[in-house]
Design an enzyme around this catalytic site. Structure first.
Site, PDB file in Angstrom:
ATOM      1  N   HIS A 113       0.862  -1.181   0.000  1.00 18.41           N
ATOM      2  CA  HIS A 113       0.000   0.000   0.000  1.00 18.41           C
ATOM      3  C   HIS A 113       0.900   1.232   0.000  1.00 18.41           C
ATOM      4  O   HIS A 113       2.024   1.200   0.526  1.00 18.41           O
ATOM      5  CB  HIS A 113      -0.879   0.020   1.245  1.00 18.41           C
ATOM      6  CG  HIS A 113      -1.924  -1.047   1.272  1.00 18.41           C
ATOM      7  ND1 HIS A 113      -3.064  -0.931   2.037  1.00 18.41           N
ATOM      8  CD2 HIS A 113      -2.008  -2.250   0.651  1.00 18.41           C
ATOM      9  CE1 HIS A 113      -3.811  -2.010   1.879  1.00 18.41           C
ATOM     10  NE2 HIS A 113      -3.182  -2.832   1.045  1.00 18.41           N
ATOM     11  N   GLU A 132       0.901   3.886   1.766  1.00 19.44           N
ATOM     12  CA  GLU A 132       1.318   4.310   3.104  1.00 19.44           C
ATOM     13  C   GLU A 132       2.494   3.475   3.609  1.00 19.44           C
ATOM     14  O   GLU A 132       3.476   4.003   4.130  1.00 19.44           O
ATOM     15  CB  GLU A 132       0.168   4.177   4.110  1.00 19.44           C
ATOM     16  CG  GLU A 132      -1.064   4.959   3.761  1.00 19.44           C
ATOM     17  CD  GLU A 132      -2.108   4.144   2.994  1.00 19.44           C
ATOM     18  OE1 GLU A 132      -1.761   3.520   1.957  1.00 19.44           O
ATOM     19  OE2 GLU A 132      -3.270   4.133   3.413  1.00 19.44           O
ATOM     20  N   CYS A 187      -6.291   1.834   5.592  1.00 19.75           N
ATOM     21  CA  CYS A 187      -6.918   0.611   6.088  1.00 19.75           C
ATOM     22  C   CYS A 187      -6.369   0.293   7.486  1.00 19.75           C
ATOM     23  O   CYS A 187      -5.476   0.977   7.994  1.00 19.75           O
ATOM     24  CB  CYS A 187      -6.650  -0.542   5.129  1.00 19.75           C
ATOM     25  SG  CYS A 187      -4.927  -1.095   5.102  1.00 19.75           S
ATOM     26  N   CYS A 242      -2.577  -0.331   7.493  1.00 19.09           N
ATOM     27  CA  CYS A 242      -1.804   0.908   7.371  1.00 19.09           C
ATOM     28  C   CYS A 242      -1.899   1.757   8.636  1.00 19.09           C
ATOM     29  O   CYS A 242      -0.907   2.357   9.052  1.00 19.09           O
ATOM     30  CB  CYS A 242      -2.256   1.692   6.145  1.00 19.09           C
ATOM     31  SG  CYS A 242      -1.796   0.862   4.601  1.00 19.09           S
TER      32      CYS A 242
END
Length: 142
Positions: free
Chosen positions: A46, A48, A76, A79
């Site tokens: 991801h 992040e 999410c 993260c």
């Protein structure tokens, strides 16, 4: 946030879910990236996570206590865990993510006891633009 949005546009061009992130340290962008789950065959890739990893390596320190993280979509749960573990004190995000959002949409971690009291979270920044980019992605997928 504009730079994070530009990262999301790159993700869209590559067929990735268009989420971009940047990490700012003492007023300077030290990491920028976009989702790369498809390209890296990695469910943890991801935006992040990628910028947190890059920043920690550049600083030789996993404690990012002077950082601000800008991301185009609500992080999410995975993260948010990384953000908390990295001690990032400021999170700014664009659009809510009603299926996987871990800040306020599903898990509502912003109110969890593990969140440091001094952590600042700001949502809805460039929300419309971020939503439109996401809608473009899913429209093209169909």
């Amino acid at each position: 946030m504009k730079l994070a949005y530009q990262m999301a546009e790159i993700a869209l061009e590559k067929g990735e879910v268009p989420i971009g992130a940047i990490l700012v340290w003492e007023g300077k962008v030290i990491a920028k990236n976009h989702n790369q789950k498809e390209g890296l065959f990695d469910p943890t890739a991801h935006a992040e996570i990628l910028v947190i990893r890059e920043a920690a390596q550049k600083l030789n320190n996993w404690r990012l206590k002077k950082a601000k993280l800008f991301v185009t979509a609500e992080p999410c749960v995975m993260c948010m865990g990384a953000i908390i573990q990295a001690r990032i004190p400021v999170l700014v995000f664009g659009m809510n993510e009603f299926k996987f959002g871990g800040v306020e949409s599903t898990a509502d971690l912003r109110n969890h006891p593990m969140i440091p009291a001094e952590m600042q979270i700001y949502g809805g920044i460039m929300e419309k633009e971020c939503q439109e980019l996401m809608q473009t992605f899913f429209k093209n997928k169909r």
